[in-house]
Design an enzyme around this catalytic site. Structure first.
Site, mmCIF file in Angstrom:
data_model
loop_
_atom_site.group_PDB
_atom_site.id
_atom_site.type_symbol
_atom_site.label_atom_id
_atom_site.label_comp_id
_atom_site.label_asym_id
_atom_site.label_seq_id
_atom_site.Cartn_x
_atom_site.Cartn_y
_atom_site.Cartn_z
ATOM 1 N N SER A 1 3.261 -2.021 10.453
ATOM 2 C CA SER A 1 4.708 -2.058 10.686
ATOM 3 C C SER A 1 5.347 -3.397 10.309
ATOM 4 O O SER A 1 6.275 -3.861 10.977
ATOM 5 C CB SER A 1 5.035 -1.692 12.139
ATOM 6 O OG SER A 1 4.655 -0.353 12.393
ATOM 7 N N GLY B 286 2.705 -1.099 4.350
ATOM 8 C CA GLY B 286 2.729 0.318 3.991
ATOM 9 C C GLY B 286 4.158 0.776 3.752
ATOM 10 O O GLY B 286 4.724 0.564 2.677
ATOM 11 N N GLY B 287 4.749 1.370 4.770
ATOM 12 C CA GLY B 287 6.081 1.986 4.642
ATOM 13 C C GLY B 287 7.110 1.106 3.949
ATOM 14 O O GLY B 287 7.819 1.567 3.043
ATOM 15 N N HIS C 120 -9.679 1.230 4.822
ATOM 16 C CA HIS C 120 -8.411 1.431 5.535
ATOM 17 C C HIS C 120 -8.642 2.437 6.674
ATOM 18 O O HIS C 120 -9.398 3.387 6.523
ATOM 19 C CB HIS C 120 -7.339 1.956 4.562
ATOM 20 C CG HIS C 120 -5.973 1.944 5.187
ATOM 21 N ND1 HIS C 120 -5.579 2.911 6.077
ATOM 22 C CD2 HIS C 120 -4.940 1.074 5.080
ATOM 23 C CE1 HIS C 120 -4.343 2.629 6.485
ATOM 24 N NE2 HIS C 120 -3.944 1.521 5.888
ATOM 25 N N ASN D 257 0.862 -1.181 0.000
ATOM 26 C CA ASN D 257 0.000 0.000 0.000
ATOM 27 C C ASN D 257 0.901 1.235 0.000
ATOM 28 O O ASN D 257 1.478 1.581 1.027
ATOM 29 C CB ASN D 257 -0.887 -0.051 1.260
ATOM 30 C CG ASN D 257 -1.718 1.209 1.438
ATOM 31 O OD1 ASN D 257 -1.814 2.033 0.533
ATOM 32 N ND2 ASN D 257 -2.319 1.354 2.610
ATOM 33 N N TRP D 258 1.021 1.857 -1.164
ATOM 34 C CA TRP D 258 1.961 2.979 -1.294
ATOM 35 C C TRP D 258 1.415 4.267 -0.673
ATOM 36 O O TRP D 258 2.119 5.253 -0.583
ATOM 37 C CB TRP D 258 2.303 3.218 -2.772
ATOM 38 C CG TRP D 258 3.021 2.064 -3.423
ATOM 39 C CD1 TRP D 258 3.322 0.849 -2.860
ATOM 40 C CD2 TRP D 258 3.542 2.023 -4.765
ATOM 41 N NE1 TRP D 258 3.986 0.063 -3.771
ATOM 42 C CE2 TRP D 258 4.130 0.746 -4.951
ATOM 43 C CE3 TRP D 258 3.549 2.928 -5.828
ATOM 44 C CZ2 TRP D 258 4.736 0.369 -6.152
ATOM 45 C CZ3 TRP D 258 4.145 2.542 -7.034
ATOM 46 C CH2 TRP D 258 4.733 1.282 -7.183
ATOM 47 N N LYS D 259 0.148 4.260 -0.333
ATOM 48 C CA LYS D 259 -0.504 5.447 0.256
ATOM 49 C C LYS D 259 -0.258 6.677 -0.631
ATOM 50 O O LYS D 259 -0.195 6.550 -1.842
ATOM 51 C CB LYS D 259 -0.029 5.647 1.699
ATOM 52 C CG LYS D 259 -0.216 4.387 2.536
ATOM 53 C CD LYS D 259 -0.073 4.615 4.012
ATOM 54 C CE LYS D 259 -0.289 3.286 4.748
ATOM 55 N NZ LYS D 259 -0.241 3.399 6.188
ATOM 56 N N GLU E 15 -7.002 4.817 7.794
ATOM 57 C CA GLU E 15 -6.722 6.231 7.494
ATOM 58 C C GLU E 15 -7.922 6.874 6.798
ATOM 59 O O GLU E 15 -8.208 8.053 6.995
ATOM 60 C CB GLU E 15 -5.442 6.333 6.652
ATOM 61 C CG GLU E 15 -4.207 6.103 7.522
ATOM 62 C CD GLU E 15 -3.008 5.528 6.791
ATOM 63 O OE1 GLU E 15 -2.975 5.532 5.549
ATOM 64 O OE2 GLU E 15 -2.085 5.063 7.496
ATOM 65 N N GLU F 114 -5.556 -4.803 10.762
ATOM 66 C CA GLU F 114 -4.544 -3.755 10.921
ATOM 67 C C GLU F 114 -4.815 -2.969 12.199
ATOM 68 O O GLU F 114 -5.581 -1.996 12.181
ATOM 69 C CB GLU F 114 -4.596 -2.802 9.729
ATOM 70 C CG GLU F 114 -4.243 -3.441 8.405
ATOM 71 C CD GLU F 114 -3.625 -2.419 7.461
ATOM 72 O OE1 GLU F 114 -2.498 -2.638 7.039
ATOM 73 O OE2 GLU F 114 -4.275 -1.402 7.172
ATOM 74 N N GLY G 209 2.342 2.344 10.833
ATOM 75 C CA GLY G 209 3.314 3.426 10.683
ATOM 76 C C GLY G 209 4.031 3.801 11.966
ATOM 77 O O GLY G 209 4.700 4.831 12.031
HETATM 78 P P1 PGA Z 1 2.688 0.393 7.691
HETATM 79 O O1 PGA Z 1 1.211 0.593 7.076
HETATM 80 O O2 PGA Z 1 3.236 -0.890 7.119
HETATM 81 O O3 PGA Z 1 3.453 1.603 7.260
HETATM 82 O O4 PGA Z 1 2.524 0.307 9.176
HETATM 83 C C1 PGA Z 1 0.350 -0.489 6.895
HETATM 84 C C2 PGA Z 1 -0.959 -0.010 6.309
HETATM 85 O O5 PGA Z 1 -1.440 1.058 6.697
HETATM 86 O O6 PGA Z 1 -1.549 -0.680 5.455
#
Ligand code: PGA
Length: 259
Positions: A213, A234-235, A95, A9-11, A97, A167, A173
């Site tokens: 994470s 994500g990251g 998600h 997930n590149w956000k 966010e 999640e 993050g």
């Molecule tokens: P993260 O994000 O790996 O940066 O913690 C995961 C996500 O939000 O899908």
């Protein structure tokens, strides 16, 4: 046997130039991933380009969200047919966010899920509790509410085509991942609910990913849990080498030790 699935997930990261380089490096590093399915979810602006970069590769394309209507006066939104046109067949839904920043409700998430399933997409429904909810012992209540509302009205055959992602919000993050035992506990609970909502057989086929994470360094122990069928990353998905490292671990564990 559930094929392990790793989703990047590149956000809201990456220019076109960066997206081309990242997608190209992932494609070249994962020419023939065996025993694992891989999906990347770039931002909307890079989807068409990444679709071209990945053409002919086994890596699949996903979006980070979508609108549930096929077309209309919805400024700023992107529809499922638009995503399909550029080769996208996966979409993240709900998600945390988006739930928090955009105020996406369980009802809206359910509409998106239904629309995606009707149009042959694989939705990835994200659920998870806040740190405060966990402290108060509300983890199961929270994820259960999100799951039941998200899947409301779906038949067993539709639930079978859905992917879940657990999640925990406190792990996204932050660099603090859930322990394998914490992930397994909640994911086992979700699978139990799927048995009730669909059937035991269907619940055994639905993939439940862990996200929060995940890095190449902790992927192995998380993915070794029988309840963890892959990772939503994500990251660490913004760096080709670390993403490839996670995919390789998922492939190895998926083919070697589970079931
Ligand atoms: P993260 O994000 O790996 O940066 O913690 C995961 C996500 O939000 O899908």
């Amino acid at each position: 046997m559930r094929t392990p699935l790793v989703i990047g997930n590149w956000k809201m990261h990456g220019t076109i130039v960066e997206a081309r380089a990242l997608a190209g490096a992932i494609r070249d590093g994962l020419k023939r991933p065996r025993g694992v399915q891989v999906v990347v979810c770039p931002p909307f602006t890079a989807l068409a380009l990444v679709s071209e970069v990945l053409s002919g590769s086994p890596i699949q394309l996903g979006a980070q969200t979508c609108h549930h209507e096929p077309a209309g006066a919805h400024t700023g939104e992107v529809s499922i047919p638009m995503l399909a046109e550029i080769g996208c067949r996966w979409t993240l839904v709900g998600h945390s966010e988006r739930r928090k920043e955009i105020g996406e409700s369980d009802e809206l998430i359910n509409l998106k899920l239904r629309a995606l399933l009707t149009q042959g997409f694989t939705p990835v429904l994200c659920v998870g509790e806040t740190a405060e909810e966990r402290r108060q012992g509300l983890t199961f209540t929270t994820v259960e509410g999100q799951l039941r509302a998200g899947l409301a009205g779906l038949g067993g055959d539709q639930i079978a085509k859905t992917v879940l992602a657990y999640e925990p919000i406190w792990a996204i993050g932050t660099g603090v991942n859930a322990s394998p035992a914490q992930a397994a506990e909640v994911q086992g609970y979700l699978r139990g609910l799927l048995s009730e909502l669909a059937s035991k057989e269907i619940a055994q086929t639905v993939r439940i990913l862990y996200g929060g994470s995940v890095k190449a360094e902790n992927a192995e122990v998380l993915l070794a849990e029988p309840e963890v069928d892959g990772a939503l990353v994500g990251g660490a998905s913004l760096n080709a080498q670390s993403f490839i490292g996670i995919v390789r671990k998922a492939a190895r564990i998926g083919t070697a030790t589970k079931e």
